[in-house]
Enzyme design. Structure first.
Site, short mmCIF file in Angstrom:
data_model
loop_
_atom_site.label_atom_id
_atom_site.label_comp_id
_atom_site.label_asym_id
_atom_site.label_seq_id
_atom_site.Cartn_x
_atom_site.Cartn_y
_atom_site.Cartn_z
CD1 TRP A 1 39.61 59.22 45.04
CD2 TRP A 1 39.14 57.59 46.48
NE1 TRP A 1 38.27 59.30 45.34
CE2 TRP A 1 37.97 58.32 46.23
CE3 TRP A 1 39.09 56.51 47.35
CZ2 TRP A 1 36.75 58.01 46.83
CZ3 TRP A 1 37.87 56.20 47.96
CH2 TRP A 1 36.72 56.95 47.70
CG ASN B 1 46.50 51.12 43.42
OD1 ASN B 1 46.98 52.16 43.84
ND2 ASN B 1 46.25 50.90 42.15
N GLY B 2 44.85 49.56 47.27
CA GLY B 2 44.16 48.62 48.14
C GLY B 2 44.18 49.09 49.58
CD GLU C 1 27.84 58.80 39.06
OE1 GLU C 1 28.52 57.83 39.44
OE2 GLU C 1 27.37 58.88 37.90
CB CYS D 1 44.83 54.22 43.98
SG CYS D 1 44.29 54.86 45.57
CD GLU E 1 22.97 55.10 35.47
OE1 GLU E 1 24.03 55.51 34.97
OE2 GLU E 1 22.95 54.49 36.56
CE LYS F 1 26.10 57.72 34.55
NZ LYS F 1 26.03 56.99 35.81
NE ARG G 1 43.05 52.91 38.56
CZ ARG G 1 42.71 51.64 38.39
NH1 ARG G 1 42.39 51.20 37.19
NH2 ARG G 1 42.69 50.80 39.39
CE LYS H 1 34.70 54.38 34.15
NZ LYS H 1 33.34 54.80 33.80
CG HIS I 1 2.55 55.83 48.85
ND1 HIS I 1 1.62 55.32 49.74
CD2 HIS I 1 2.12 55.47 47.62
CE1 HIS I 1 0.68 54.67 49.07
NE2 HIS I 1 0.96 54.74 47.78
#
Length: 650
Positions: free
Chosen positions: A77, A102-103, A529, A2, A522, A526, A27, A645, A545
């Site tokens: 968002w 926001n929040g 994402e 947001c 990581e 990526k 964001r 973000k 395993h």
């Protein structure tokens, strides 16, 4: 997630608000909106689903385009309520009050029920609409909009950053924050608010960073700030070192690509002033760092997502290089369990934005624990043995006996000065990565690893757990790191060719051993994402395993092969994959020679890397692979679906 932009000026704010929203697109959002007070002191609002260009088109197609000198705007968002125009901000109550938020208001259901009983009508599914109604109701018994907002926020549980305008005070903009970031941009005869400094760089480089609980009354010629107790306070005006140029794409197609290629310079900037020719400066972590490090017996790292992977690499370094126990935990889990907090623990939080809600909450939890544990709760003894009896806090089981209260110094590693995390920590290390716009973190992660390598060295030398020879070797390796990263970037064309093979793939497997396991994690993160390919990462030794069941000719297996003491073990693991028809892609050191056999696609990504520089360097080709696979898949590289973000809510 947001974004908020607002302002009060002597000129039409609509172009400024729209430009600010564009600069907050990174964001993450699914809808946007704008509301201004026009010359008739009427609230004019336009909202749209999708990208900001849709909002712009609606404003331009309007027979009488909106304009005003006081206004607020927002990118949403979705949390409460689906992405829809009626759920987009700003929200308006009775055509008198407009709010952006926001929040999350955690008690919004209870507030909504009370407001329904008072006759208020709801047009959205959001928690934000109760904010507008609450402020409107408080206006009935308040002399000013400031007073109404101050009364209203007392009823809100949760996190918020809000901007408020009212037809009853057309020369006033109110801003308030608790748990979500908000800054004031200071101008001459005009002032602005935003979630992020970058939104306001076209109009000012002077900023006031609101602190927790602050409420600001903003007029064209003044800014007055009140703290959580309602007392007027002075907050310093700071000049941002960012420029509009630093957040422009330049010759790059996407911000992610730009930021991948900025990594050599970001590392150089992060190291500057923190090392000499042969030594790490402990004071890089703060003037009190050496004194605080002297009593450290273990390290606890808390982070989320990519920052968590950086912490995992650091765990190997702390325990392997200086023999200091280190625990790493996901912040969203840590904050909701009853953790055992040992005395003399260095508590490290890592966040790119410094506003990550769960990481910030974990830090606040530790600070509260320290405040609630006086010296009487920790037994005194002249011995250095450990007390095995739980203290009355229930959280210090097994802590060393100490003559004072809990000794848990806090350190934040962050890319944003004046963020909540940096303000609340005892020590701060800024990574100097510069603004990172792409949602998928690249240079922030790399500079976090650099910061953690410096931390391991600084703690090791302070505790006499590291020789001068070891320190010198690490420093010399870090000095070579920008060049190593630059060399890794030269393999982009080879990686483009490999990426072609992912056009029809839906899954991928990443393998690594030692510090390369977190780098594999990581790399998998990526890929998922930004390309939406399902990807997993495993320690290569875990193949037998379970993961071997996944291997066939349709699943690419990406392995990281530095020239280290685990190389022969890794080679054996990769033969297991090859024997089952797996498609092998190997990023290796020039001396590793893993891919000399038929059936291996090989990128010789680097050479002469050590324990510190290897994971940082091998991360770069994995970033490029994810980027080019995303291009082939046709996804939104910089703003992948469903992601934001800065995760400032739970």
């Amino acid at each position: 997630m947001c974004g908020i932009v607002g302002g009060i000026a002597e000129r039409n704010l609509v172009p400024i608000l729209l430009e600010g929203l564009k600069r907050l697109e990174y964001r993450g959002y699914d809808s946007s909106g704008i509301a201004v007070l026009d010359s008739n002191q009427t609230i004019q609002r336009v909202r749209a689903l999708g990208k900001i260009k849709s909002l712009e088109q609606k404003i331009q197609l309007d027979e009488s385009p909106i304009s005003g000198q006081v206004g607020i705007a927002h990118t949403r968002w979705a949390t409460h309520g689906i992405p829809a125009e009626n759920n987009a901000h700003p929200h308006i109550c009775n055509n008198e009050v407009a709010v952006v938020h926001n929040g999350i208001i955690e008690n919004y259901q209870a507030l909504k029920q009370l407001q329904l009983e008072k006759g208020y009508r709801f047009t959205s599914e959001t928690d934000t609409e109760v904010v507008a109604h609450c402020i409107h109701r408080q206006q009935q018994t308040s002399e000013t909009l400031l007073e109404a907002v101050q009364k209203a926020i007392v009823h809100f549980e949760g996190a918020y950053a809000i901007g408020v305008v009212s037809v009853h005070e057309p020369d006033t903009l109110i801003a308030a924050r608790k748990g979500s970031p908000l800054v004031i941009g200071v101008g001459i005869g005009e002032h602005f608010i935003a979630s992020d400094v970058s939104a306001l760089l076209p109009v000012t480089q002077n900023f006031i960073f609101l602190e927790e609980g602050d409420v600001a009354e903003i007029k064209r010629g003044s800014v007055e700030i009140y703290n959580a107790q309602g007392q007027k306070v002075a907050r310093e005006v700071k000049q941002s070192s960012l420029s509009m140029h630093s957040i422009e794409l330049g010759e790059h197609r996407h911000y992610m690509h730009k930021e991948i290629f900025e990594q050599p310079q970001a590392v150089t900037d992060t190291l500057e002033g923190r090392i000499t020719q042969d030594h790490v400066l402990v004071s890089a972590f703060g003037h009190e760092a050496e004194a605080l490090f002297e009593s450290i017996q273990q390290v606890q790292i808390i982070a989320c997502g990519t920052s968590y992977h950086a912490g995992m690499v650091a765990k190997y370094w702390f325990e392997d290089i200086i023999g200091l126990p280190c625990q790493v935990e996901v912040a969203s889990e840590y904050r909701y369990r009853n953790p055992v907090v040992l005395n003399n623990t260095l508590f490290v939080t890592i966040s790119q934005s410094g506003e990550t809600a769960d990481t910030l909450a974990a830090l606040q939890q530790i600070k509260q624990l320290k405040a609630k544990t006086p010296s009487s709760h920790v037994q005194t003894s002249s011995s250095s043995s450990y007390d095995q009896t739980p203290s009355s806090s229930g959280l210090t089981r097994g802590s060393p006996i100490h003559k004072t209260g809990l000794n848990i110094p806090t350190l934040s590693i962050c890319n944003v000065p004046e963020s909540s995390l940096t303000r609340e920590s005892d020590l701060t290390f800024l990574t100097h990565a510069g603004p990172e716009i792409g949602v998928a973190s690249t240079k922030a992660f790399t500079t976090q690893l650099v910061a953690l390598s410096l931390l391991v060295t600084a703690v090791g030398k302070t505790l006499n757990l590291m020789s001068e020879t070891q320190e010198r070797k690490i420093v010399h390796g870090l000095q070579k790191l920008p060049g190593l990263l630059q060399k890794a970037l030269t393999h982009e064309d080879s990686i483009k060719q490999i990426a072609q093979g992912f056009a029809d793939k839906t899954s991928a497997l990443f393998l690594g051993r030692g510090t390369m396991f977190p780098i594999a994690l990581e790399g998998a993160l990526k890929l998922k994402e930004i390309s939406y390919i399902h990807a997993e990462a495993y320690p290569a030794g875990e193949l037998k395993h379970g993961p071997l069941a996944l291997i066939d000719e349709n699943i690419p297996v990406i392995a990281i092969a530095p020239h280290d003491d685990l190389l022969e073990k890794l080679k054996s693991n990769l033969q297991e994959v090859k024997a089952r028809g797996g498609q092998m892609i190997v990023f290796e050191d020039e001396m590793s020679c893993v891919g000399s056999e038929e059936g291996f696609q090989v990128v010789k990504a680097t050479s002469n890397v050590g324990r510190i520089t290897a994971p940082i360097t091998f991360n770069v080709p994995l970033q490029l692979l994810s980027y080019h696979v995303a291009l082939i898949k046709g996804t939104d590289v910089d703003q992948p679906r469903n992601l934001a973000k800065s995760v400032t809510v739970e």
